[in-house]
Design a protein around this motif. Sequence first.
Motif, PDB file in Angstrom:
ATOM      1  N   ALA A 278       1.305 -11.629   0.238  1.00 12.03           N
ATOM      2  CA  ALA A 278       2.890 -12.154  -0.323  1.00 12.03           C
ATOM      3  C   ALA A 278       1.766 -12.752  -2.219  1.00 12.03           C
ATOM      4  O   ALA A 278       2.962 -12.860  -3.279  1.00 12.03           O
ATOM      5  CB  ALA A 278       3.053 -13.509   0.073  1.00 12.03           C
ATOM      6  N   ASP A 279       0.651 -13.060  -2.186  1.00 11.29           N
ATOM      7  CA  ASP A 279       0.049 -13.417  -3.284  1.00 11.29           C
ATOM      8  C   ASP A 279       0.261 -12.676  -4.250  1.00 11.29           C
ATOM      9  O   ASP A 279      -0.339 -12.659  -5.320  1.00 11.29           O
ATOM     10  CB  ASP A 279      -1.433 -14.758  -3.460  1.00 11.29           C
ATOM     11  N   VAL A 280      -0.386 -11.356  -3.901  1.00 13.72           N
ATOM     12  CA  VAL A 280      -0.058  -9.757  -4.414  1.00 13.72           C
ATOM     13  C   VAL A 280       1.251  -9.976  -6.105  1.00 13.72           C
ATOM     14  O   VAL A 280       2.417  -9.621  -4.745  1.00 13.72           O
ATOM     15  CB  VAL A 280      -0.989  -9.031  -4.521  1.00 13.72           C
ATOM     16  N   ASP A 281       0.977  -8.866  -6.504  1.00 14.21           N
ATOM     17  CA  ASP A 281       2.001  -8.819  -7.823  1.00 14.21           C
ATOM     18  C   ASP A 281       2.820  -6.972  -6.421  1.00 14.21           C
ATOM     19  O   ASP A 281       3.739  -6.605  -6.778  1.00 14.21           O
ATOM     20  CB  ASP A 281       1.785  -9.156  -8.797  1.00 14.21           C
ATOM     21  N   ALA A 282       1.242  -6.208  -6.418  1.00 15.32           N
ATOM     22  CA  ALA A 282       1.843  -4.603  -6.264  1.00 15.32           C
ATOM     23  C   ALA A 282       0.313  -4.604  -5.413  1.00 15.32           C
ATOM     24  O   ALA A 282      -0.352  -5.369  -4.740  1.00 15.32           O
ATOM     25  CB  ALA A 282       2.019  -4.499  -7.202  1.00 15.32           C
ATOM     26  N   LEU A 283       0.523  -3.601  -4.273  1.00 16.06           N
ATOM     27  CA  LEU A 283      -0.353  -2.778  -3.353  1.00 16.06           C
ATOM     28  C   LEU A 283      -0.622  -1.572  -3.731  1.00 16.06           C
ATOM     29  O   LEU A 283       0.091  -0.884  -4.178  1.00 16.06           O
ATOM     30  CB  LEU A 283       0.711  -3.196  -1.777  1.00 16.06           C
ATOM     31  N   LEU A 284      -2.305  -1.599  -3.253  1.00 12.40           N
ATOM     32  CA  LEU A 284      -2.439   0.092  -3.803  1.00 12.40           C
ATOM     33  C   LEU A 284      -3.281   1.175  -2.631  1.00 12.40           C
ATOM     34  O   LEU A 284      -3.706   0.028  -1.550  1.00 12.40           O
ATOM     35  CB  LEU A 284      -4.089  -0.357  -4.896  1.00 12.40           C
ATOM     36  N   MET A 285      -2.455   1.546  -2.181  1.00 16.44           N
ATOM     37  CA  MET A 285      -2.922   2.517  -1.293  1.00 16.44           C
ATOM     38  C   MET A 285      -3.493   3.760  -1.577  1.00 16.44           C
ATOM     39  O   MET A 285      -2.703   4.890  -0.917  1.00 16.44           O
ATOM     40  CB  MET A 285      -1.894   2.700  -0.214  1.00 16.44           C
ATOM     41  N   PRO A 286      -5.212   4.089  -2.249  1.00 20.71           N
ATOM     42  CA  PRO A 286      -5.294   5.011  -2.770  1.00 20.71           C
ATOM     43  C   PRO A 286      -5.971   6.805  -1.949  1.00 20.71           C
ATOM     44  O   PRO A 286      -6.100   7.627  -1.891  1.00 20.71           O
ATOM     45  CB  PRO A 286      -5.978   4.951  -3.917  1.00 20.71           C
ATOM     46  N   TYR A 287      -5.707   5.787  -0.356  1.00 23.90           N
ATOM     47  CA  TYR A 287      -6.891   6.494   0.299  1.00 23.90           C
ATOM     48  C   TYR A 287      -6.205   7.795   0.521  1.00 23.90           C
ATOM     49  O   TYR A 287      -4.612   7.894   0.777  1.00 23.90           O
ATOM     50  CB  TYR A 287      -7.413   6.299   1.730  1.00 23.90           C
ATOM     51  N   SER A 288      -6.815   8.714   1.008  1.00 24.89           N
ATOM     52  CA  SER A 288      -6.019  10.438   1.579  1.00 24.89           C
ATOM     53  C   SER A 288      -6.592  10.744   2.587  1.00 24.89           C
ATOM     54  O   SER A 288      -7.838  10.456   3.194  1.00 24.89           O
ATOM     55  CB  SER A 288      -5.996  11.116   0.374  1.00 24.89           C
ATOM     56  N   ALA A 289      -5.608  11.270   3.175  1.00 22.41           N
ATOM     57  CA  ALA A 289      -6.157  12.090   4.747  1.00 22.41           C
ATOM     58  C   ALA A 289      -4.452  12.962   5.062  1.00 22.41           C
ATOM     59  O   ALA A 289      -3.253  11.806   4.951  1.00 22.41           O
ATOM     60  CB  ALA A 289      -6.287  10.643   5.446  1.00 22.41           C
ATOM     61  N   PRO A 290      -5.215  14.306   5.784  1.00 23.21           N
ATOM     62  CA  PRO A 290      -3.768  14.979   5.820  1.00 23.21           C
ATOM     63  C   PRO A 290      -2.758  13.903   6.690  1.00 23.21           C
ATOM     64  O   PRO A 290      -1.661  14.142   7.104  1.00 23.21           O
ATOM     65  CB  PRO A 290      -4.005  16.059   7.139  1.00 23.21           C
ATOM     66  N   ARG A 291      -3.712  12.797   7.929  1.00 25.63           N
ATOM     67  CA  ARG A 291      -2.474  13.014   8.784  1.00 25.63           C
ATOM     68  C   ARG A 291      -1.759  11.628   8.813  1.00 25.63           C
ATOM     69  O   ARG A 291      -1.068  11.171   8.951  1.00 25.63           O
ATOM     70  CB  ARG A 291      -3.974  11.689   9.910  1.00 25.63           C
ATOM     71  N   TYR A 292      -1.462  11.346   6.898  1.00 28.09           N
ATOM     72  CA  TYR A 292      -1.236  10.204   6.433  1.00 28.09           C
ATOM     73  C   TYR A 292       0.355  11.266   6.387  1.00 28.09           C
ATOM     74  O   TYR A 292       1.905   9.644   6.667  1.00 28.09           O
ATOM     75  CB  TYR A 292      -1.249   9.300   5.177  1.00 28.09           C
ATOM     76  N   ARG A 293       0.698  11.948   6.567  1.00 31.31           N
ATOM     77  CA  ARG A 293       1.835  12.542   6.885  1.00 31.31           C
ATOM     78  C   ARG A 293       2.691  12.647   7.841  1.00 31.31           C
ATOM     79  O   ARG A 293       4.206  13.285   7.505  1.00 31.31           O
ATOM     80  CB  ARG A 293       1.484  14.059   5.580  1.00 31.31           C
ATOM     81  N   PHE A 306       7.441  -6.585   2.569  1.00 33.03           N
ATOM     82  CA  PHE A 306       6.768  -7.942   1.583  1.00 33.03           C
ATOM     83  C   PHE A 306       7.860  -7.225  -0.190  1.00 33.03           C
ATOM     84  O   PHE A 306       7.580  -8.408  -0.641  1.00 33.03           O
ATOM     85  CB  PHE A 306       5.259  -8.218   1.677  1.00 33.03           C
ATOM     86  N   GLN A 307       8.723  -6.288   0.013  1.00 35.46           N
ATOM     87  CA  GLN A 307       9.311  -6.300  -1.169  1.00 35.46           C
ATOM     88  C   GLN A 307       7.346  -5.577  -2.076  1.00 35.46           C
ATOM     89  O   GLN A 307       8.163  -6.474  -3.591  1.00 35.46           O
ATOM     90  CB  GLN A 307      10.312  -6.635  -1.482  1.00 35.46           C
ATOM     91  N   LYS A 308       6.812  -5.465  -2.062  1.00 37.96           N
ATOM     92  CA  LYS A 308       5.732  -5.552  -2.900  1.00 37.96           C
ATOM     93  C   LYS A 308       5.385  -3.684  -3.177  1.00 37.96           C
ATOM     94  O   LYS A 308       5.232  -3.292  -2.666  1.00 37.96           O
ATOM     95  CB  LYS A 308       4.513  -5.850  -3.035  1.00 37.96           C
ATOM     96  N   ALA A 322      11.023  10.099  -1.935  1.00 37.31           N
ATOM     97  CA  ALA A 322      11.444  10.532  -2.392  1.00 37.31           C
ATOM     98  C   ALA A 322      12.687   9.973  -2.055  1.00 37.31           C
ATOM     99  O   ALA A 322      13.717  11.150  -3.000  1.00 37.31           O
ATOM    100  CB  ALA A 322      11.538  11.788  -1.658  1.00 37.31           C
ATOM    101  N   SER A 323      13.183   9.417  -1.462  1.00 44.14           N
ATOM    102  CA  SER A 323      14.311   8.425  -1.397  1.00 44.14           C
ATOM    103  C   SER A 323      14.482   7.108  -2.138  1.00 44.14           C
ATOM    104  O   SER A 323      15.970   6.891  -2.318  1.00 44.14           O
ATOM    105  CB  SER A 323      14.656   8.265   0.458  1.00 44.14           C
ATOM    106  N   PHE A 324      12.787   6.031  -2.661  1.00 48.69           N
ATOM    107  CA  PHE A 324      13.489   5.317  -2.950  1.00 48.69           C
ATOM    108  C   PHE A 324      11.773   4.821  -3.646  1.00 48.69           C
ATOM    109  O   PHE A 324      11.287   5.204  -4.070  1.00 48.69           O
ATOM    110  CB  PHE A 324      12.883   4.244  -1.993  1.00 48.69           C
ATOM    111  N   SER A 325      12.567   4.764  -5.237  1.00 45.84           N
ATOM    112  CA  SER A 325      11.227   4.626  -6.497  1.00 45.84           C
ATOM    113  C   SER A 325      10.882   2.727  -5.600  1.00 45.84           C
ATOM    114  O   SER A 325      11.131   1.913  -6.522  1.00 45.84           O
ATOM    115  CB  SER A 325      11.980   5.044  -7.129  1.00 45.84           C
ATOM    116  N   ILE A 326      10.084   3.127  -5.098  1.00 47.20           N
ATOM    117  CA  ILE A 326       8.979   2.081  -4.731  1.00 47.20           C
ATOM    118  C   ILE A 326       7.881   1.913  -5.423  1.00 47.20           C
ATOM    119  O   ILE A 326       7.155   0.576  -5.383  1.00 47.20           O
ATOM    120  CB  ILE A 326       8.813   1.134  -3.090  1.00 47.20           C
ATOM    121  N   GLY A 327       7.691   2.532  -6.586  1.00 49.28           N
ATOM    122  CA  GLY A 327       5.923   2.322  -6.777  1.00 49.28           C
ATOM    123  C   GLY A 327       5.660   4.074  -7.264  1.00 49.28           C
ATOM    124  O   GLY A 327       6.759   4.824  -7.727  1.00 49.28           O
ATOM    125  N   ARG A 328       4.661   4.653  -7.599  1.00 46.50           N
ATOM    126  CA  ARG A 328       3.936   5.360  -8.300  1.00 46.50           C
ATOM    127  C   ARG A 328       3.032   6.594  -7.165  1.00 46.50           C
ATOM    128  O   ARG A 328       2.313   5.409  -6.691  1.00 46.50           O
ATOM    129  CB  ARG A 328       2.863   5.637  -9.704  1.00 46.50           C
TER     130      ARG A 328
END
Length: 382
Positions: A278-293, A306-308, A322-328
């Motif tokens: 809750a105390d951060v403004d944004a979250l980073l998930m730069p890790y890459s792996a095929p299983r995340y698809r 948490f709507q970050k 594709a459905s929601f512009s929740i970040g980059r």
Amino acid sequence: MRIAIFENIMTPGGHEVDFDRILVEELRALGHEVSFYVPEGFRFALDYRVSVRTLRGSVVSYSGVGGIRRLLRTAKRELHRLAWYRQLMREAETGAFDALILPTSTYRYLRALAKSSLRRSPVPVLFILHGINPQEAPRFFQAAVRLRAYPKIRPTVLTLGKDLFGRTAENIRCIYPPTFVPRDIDWQPGAARPLDEDKPLVIGFFGQYRREKRLEDFLEAYSAGHYTRSVRLLVQGSTMHPEDAADFERIIRKYRGRDDMTFLHQGLIGADWQRAIADVDALLMPYSAPRYRYHWGGMLFTAIGFQKPVVASDDMNPEVFASFSIGRTFPSGNLGALRAVLEDFINTFDAQQPRYAAALAQAAALYSPENFARRIAAILSE
């Protein structure tokens, strides 16, 4: 409805613990009575405040073993699973519950079920699978098809599509996964810290540290960025294995002394975890792996709950973006692109934040725990 949950995965914390909490609290909120069945010696990481019954047969761990010993433990695990199924069948026959949920299943659970009397359960039995990848799909469909003659058995896959690689079957259900929301702290979307260009933008990298997450590559990309507004990075990581702990400590030493980075090498559970997110403004998930698809991202659905806003690789549940512009997003594994996206995300955050907030609110409503519980209850009531 009296709903029993059979849990046999022991973990000191993490999304598995919170997933069970979603089931318990949201199904109870709908008016259902919830209880647990667990193996001998099972220890919960959280008190769910519901009744717990113990089944004979302990959990079989693979920790620290390999080769023939692992094969022997695999056989023992299968025998224990069949024994648990027999006991659950007796409980169902005596009317101890009206429905049964196995919250974290695989095709192996279904394959074993075909050999068990539980396949003839008089009450609905819902096996939740947290995603199916292309390699698992043939074995999953083979196991599920063998159970088509048993209408009370309901394999249910958490997925962001309507089918699995263009295929489905009449006894397979596909539903959206749920978000994780703060349950132990006072919280409102966007209320953690008003944005002010004179104050640092706080971005967080959270979760269990594993080398596949490529934290060091991310830190190099972040450090090379040119930012037009003040920014601070929080990196939190828990470690399960000594080699991961040593590697994480090495990275911490490498970046020690930078006043724009804070490292936290410890697990966070319950209210502590929720406050940190809750105390951060944004979250980073730069890790890459095929299983995340193919498997829903626990951290991504934490960010939505948490709507970050987020920065994530483009193999992280692409249907959501594709459905929601929740970040980059950036092309998976492309560190140059990651650096450019981070720069643009941070430098334009204040202008883009209202757009992110609107999209996050829409996504949070669609994937809400309440809606997830309703979908589960509907399958049990068929």
